[in-house]
Design a protein around this motif. Structure first.
Motif, PDB file in Angstrom:
ATOM      1  N   THR A   1       0.848  -1.186   0.000  1.00 31.93           N
ATOM      2  CA  THR A   1       0.000   0.000   0.000  1.00 31.93           C
ATOM      3  C   THR A   1       0.882   1.234   0.000  1.00 31.93           C
ATOM      4  O   THR A   1       1.992   1.214   0.536  1.00 31.93           O
ATOM      5  CB  THR A   1      -0.917   0.031   1.238  1.00 31.93           C
ATOM      6  N   ALA A   2       0.366   2.264  -0.608  1.00 35.12           N
ATOM      7  CA  ALA A   2       1.125   3.511  -0.646  1.00 35.12           C
ATOM      8  C   ALA A   2       1.161   4.105   0.753  1.00 35.12           C
ATOM      9  O   ALA A   2       0.148   4.201   1.429  1.00 35.12           O
ATOM     10  CB  ALA A   2       0.481   4.487  -1.615  1.00 35.12           C
ATOM     11  N   ARG A   3       2.323   4.454   1.165  1.00 33.91           N
ATOM     12  CA  ARG A   3       2.490   5.093   2.469  1.00 33.91           C
ATOM     13  C   ARG A   3       2.555   6.585   2.268  1.00 33.91           C
ATOM     14  O   ARG A   3       3.125   7.063   1.296  1.00 33.91           O
ATOM     15  CB  ARG A   3       3.783   4.620   3.137  1.00 33.91           C
ATOM     16  N   PRO A   4       1.977   7.314   3.211  1.00 36.70           N
ATOM     17  CA  PRO A   4       2.098   8.767   3.075  1.00 36.70           C
ATOM     18  C   PRO A   4       3.563   9.162   3.132  1.00 36.70           C
ATOM     19  O   PRO A   4       4.340   8.593   3.888  1.00 36.70           O
ATOM     20  CB  PRO A   4       1.343   9.315   4.285  1.00 36.70           C
ATOM     21  N   ARG A   5       3.899  10.115   2.283  1.00 35.72           N
ATOM     22  CA  ARG A   5       5.276  10.580   2.244  1.00 35.72           C
ATOM     23  C   ARG A   5       5.600  11.313   3.544  1.00 35.72           C
ATOM     24  O   ARG A   5       4.834  12.164   3.989  1.00 35.72           O
ATOM     25  CB  ARG A   5       5.449  11.526   1.052  1.00 35.72           C
ATOM     26  N   ALA A   6       6.705  10.958   4.136  1.00 36.07           N
ATOM     27  CA  ALA A   6       7.115  11.615   5.374  1.00 36.07           C
ATOM     28  C   ALA A   6       7.533  13.054   5.063  1.00 36.07           C
ATOM     29  O   ALA A   6       8.063  13.343   4.000  1.00 36.07           O
ATOM     30  CB  ALA A   6       8.282  10.859   6.007  1.00 36.07           C
ATOM     31  N   LYS A   7       7.267  13.930   6.006  1.00 37.64           N
ATOM     32  CA  LYS A   7       7.674  15.324   5.841  1.00 37.64           C
ATOM     33  C   LYS A   7       9.189  15.398   5.920  1.00 37.64           C
ATOM     34  O   LYS A   7       9.814  14.769   6.766  1.00 37.64           O
ATOM     35  CB  LYS A   7       7.093  16.183   6.955  1.00 37.64           C
TER      36      LYS A   7
ATOM     37  N   THR B   1      13.113  20.015   6.163  1.00 41.10           N
ATOM     38  CA  THR B   1      12.921  21.394   5.722  1.00 41.10           C
ATOM     39  C   THR B   1      11.449  21.780   5.770  1.00 41.10           C
ATOM     40  O   THR B   1      11.107  22.864   6.226  1.00 41.10           O
ATOM     41  CB  THR B   1      13.461  21.584   4.289  1.00 41.10           C
ATOM     42  N   GLU B   2      10.569  20.878   5.278  1.00 44.54           N
ATOM     43  CA  GLU B   2       9.135  21.153   5.320  1.00 44.54           C
ATOM     44  C   GLU B   2       8.666  21.360   6.752  1.00 44.54           C
ATOM     45  O   GLU B   2       7.905  22.274   7.041  1.00 44.54           O
ATOM     46  CB  GLU B   2       8.339  20.003   4.691  1.00 44.54           C
ATOM     47  N   GLU B   3       9.105  20.493   7.637  1.00 48.33           N
ATOM     48  CA  GLU B   3       8.722  20.594   9.044  1.00 48.33           C
ATOM     49  C   GLU B   3       9.249  21.893   9.642  1.00 48.33           C
ATOM     50  O   GLU B   3       8.540  22.585  10.370  1.00 48.33           O
ATOM     51  CB  GLU B   3       9.264  19.386   9.828  1.00 48.33           C
ATOM     52  N   ALA B   4      10.483  22.251   9.315  1.00 45.34           N
ATOM     53  CA  ALA B   4      11.070  23.490   9.838  1.00 45.34           C
ATOM     54  C   ALA B   4      10.319  24.714   9.317  1.00 45.34           C
ATOM     55  O   ALA B   4      10.094  25.672  10.063  1.00 45.34           O
ATOM     56  CB  ALA B   4      12.548  23.571   9.464  1.00 45.34           C
ATOM     57  N   ASP B   5       9.909  24.685   8.046  1.00 46.68           N
ATOM     58  CA  ASP B   5       9.152  25.809   7.476  1.00 46.68           C
ATOM     59  C   ASP B   5       7.810  25.976   8.187  1.00 46.68           C
ATOM     60  O   ASP B   5       7.393  27.079   8.498  1.00 46.68           O
ATOM     61  CB  ASP B   5       8.915  25.601   5.980  1.00 46.68           C
TER      62      ASP B   5
ATOM     63  N   LEU C   1       0.144  31.394  -3.792  1.00 48.54           N
ATOM     64  CA  LEU C   1       0.116  31.423  -2.329  1.00 48.54           C
ATOM     65  C   LEU C   1       0.413  30.036  -1.768  1.00 48.54           C
ATOM     66  O   LEU C   1       1.244  29.892  -0.865  1.00 48.54           O
ATOM     67  CB  LEU C   1      -1.247  31.924  -1.842  1.00 48.54           C
ATOM     68  N   ALA C   2      -0.231  29.021  -2.297  1.00 40.89           N
ATOM     69  CA  ALA C   2       0.002  27.655  -1.816  1.00 40.89           C
ATOM     70  C   ALA C   2       1.459  27.239  -2.013  1.00 40.89           C
ATOM     71  O   ALA C   2       2.049  26.580  -1.156  1.00 40.89           O
ATOM     72  CB  ALA C   2      -0.937  26.677  -2.517  1.00 40.89           C
ATOM     73  N   GLN C   3       2.053  27.658  -3.129  1.00 45.99           N
ATOM     74  CA  GLN C   3       3.450  27.312  -3.400  1.00 45.99           C
ATOM     75  C   GLN C   3       4.426  28.093  -2.531  1.00 45.99           C
ATOM     76  O   GLN C   3       5.511  27.598  -2.219  1.00 45.99           O
ATOM     77  CB  GLN C   3       3.776  27.537  -4.876  1.00 45.99           C
ATOM     78  N   ALA C   4       4.059  29.297  -2.124  1.00 47.50           N
ATOM     79  CA  ALA C   4       4.951  30.144  -1.324  1.00 47.50           C
ATOM     80  C   ALA C   4       4.968  29.741   0.152  1.00 47.50           C
ATOM     81  O   ALA C   4       5.891  30.100   0.876  1.00 47.50           O
ATOM     82  CB  ALA C   4       4.539  31.610  -1.448  1.00 47.50           C
ATOM     83  N   LEU C   5       3.969  29.007   0.556  1.00 50.61           N
ATOM     84  CA  LEU C   5       3.846  28.616   1.961  1.00 50.61           C
ATOM     85  C   LEU C   5       4.485  27.259   2.207  1.00 50.61           C
ATOM     86  O   LEU C   5       4.689  26.486   1.270  1.00 50.61           O
ATOM     87  CB  LEU C   5       2.366  28.567   2.351  1.00 50.61           C
ATOM     88  N   PRO C   6       4.746  26.942   3.472  1.00 51.28           N
ATOM     89  CA  PRO C   6       5.176  25.579   3.784  1.00 51.28           C
ATOM     90  C   PRO C   6       4.132  24.594   3.252  1.00 51.28           C
ATOM     91  O   PRO C   6       2.937  24.917   3.178  1.00 51.28           O
ATOM     92  CB  PRO C   6       5.226  25.555   5.311  1.00 51.28           C
TER      93      PRO C   6
ATOM     94  N   GLU D   1       2.474  22.077   4.331  1.00 52.91           N
ATOM     95  CA  GLU D   1       1.287  21.851   5.154  1.00 52.91           C
ATOM     96  C   GLU D   1       0.300  23.008   5.025  1.00 52.91           C
ATOM     97  O   GLU D   1      -0.900  22.806   4.850  1.00 52.91           O
ATOM     98  CB  GLU D   1       1.692  21.673   6.619  1.00 52.91           C
ATOM     99  N   ALA D   2       0.796  24.229   5.077  1.00 47.87           N
ATOM    100  CA  ALA D   2      -0.062  25.409   4.946  1.00 47.87           C
ATOM    101  C   ALA D   2      -0.619  25.516   3.529  1.00 47.87           C
ATOM    102  O   ALA D   2      -1.786  25.859   3.338  1.00 47.87           O
ATOM    103  CB  ALA D   2       0.719  26.673   5.303  1.00 47.87           C
ATOM    104  N   GLY D   3       0.185  25.182   2.551  1.00 46.66           N
ATOM    105  CA  GLY D   3      -0.267  25.207   1.163  1.00 46.66           C
ATOM    106  C   GLY D   3      -1.405  24.227   0.929  1.00 46.66           C
ATOM    107  O   GLY D   3      -2.357  24.522   0.198  1.00 46.66           O
TER     108      GLY D   3
END
Length: 161
Positions: A18-24, A27-31, A74-79, A81-83
């Motif tokens: 099964t496909a596993r969610p990609r881990a953050k 850098t993504e987590e820090a953003d 806007l979605a691309q400029a944000l971390p 998760e926020a995007g």
């Protein structure tokens, strides 16, 4: 004595992976942490968890009011998760005034009043403006009805005739 007849072996296929969610990524987590920490400081929230909760609510409300190229930018400029929070919202059927926007956020936060919701919205949107920069903030504000600039921590200037 009972004799058992050997049974043929049946090959049972292994379950498909099964496909596993990609881990953050770190850098993504820090953003995301940097954005929620900026909101925590701006709103003087006692915990990062509270700042994160308010951030998600305000971004989800905003996501329905920003459309087209500005929404994508806007979605691309944000971390990430926020995007995702911004991009996952269904576009609003009608634009809300700034006051209506704040009131709509107040209904999403337990125990909120219009005054506390305005504080929450301003805390998130001013941190957001700092994060995405002036050019994109200007593009986003151009899409929204007048009155939102103050929520983003900007003066709203009216043209003189």
């Amino acid at each position: 004595m009972t004799v058992t007849t050997p049974q043929p072996r049946i090959a049972i296929p292994a379950p498909a992976p099964t496909a596993r969610p990609r881990a953050k990524s770190a850098t993504e987590e820090a953003d995301w942490l940097a954005l929620t920490e900026a909101v925590r400081e701006a709103g003087q929230y006692p915990t990062r968890a509270e700042a994160e909760h308010v951030t998600r609510i305000v971004l989800s409300a905003l996501g329905g009011h920003v459309t087209g190229e500005e929404r994508v930018a806007l979605a691309q400029a944000l971390p990430r998760e926020a995007g995702r929070v911004i991009a996952s919202q269904i576009p609003a059927t009608r634009p809300l005034t700034a006051r209506e926007f704040v009131d709509s956020v107040a209904t999403r936060i337990e125990g909120s009043t219009p005054a506390t919701a305005r504080w929450d919205v301003s805390s998130v949107l001013s941190a957001l403006a700092d994060h995405i920069g002036d050019p994109l903030t200007t593009r986003v504000l151009a899409q929204l009805p007048t009155g939102y600039a103050l929520l983003f921590g900007r003066a709203e200037l009216a043209a003189t005739a």
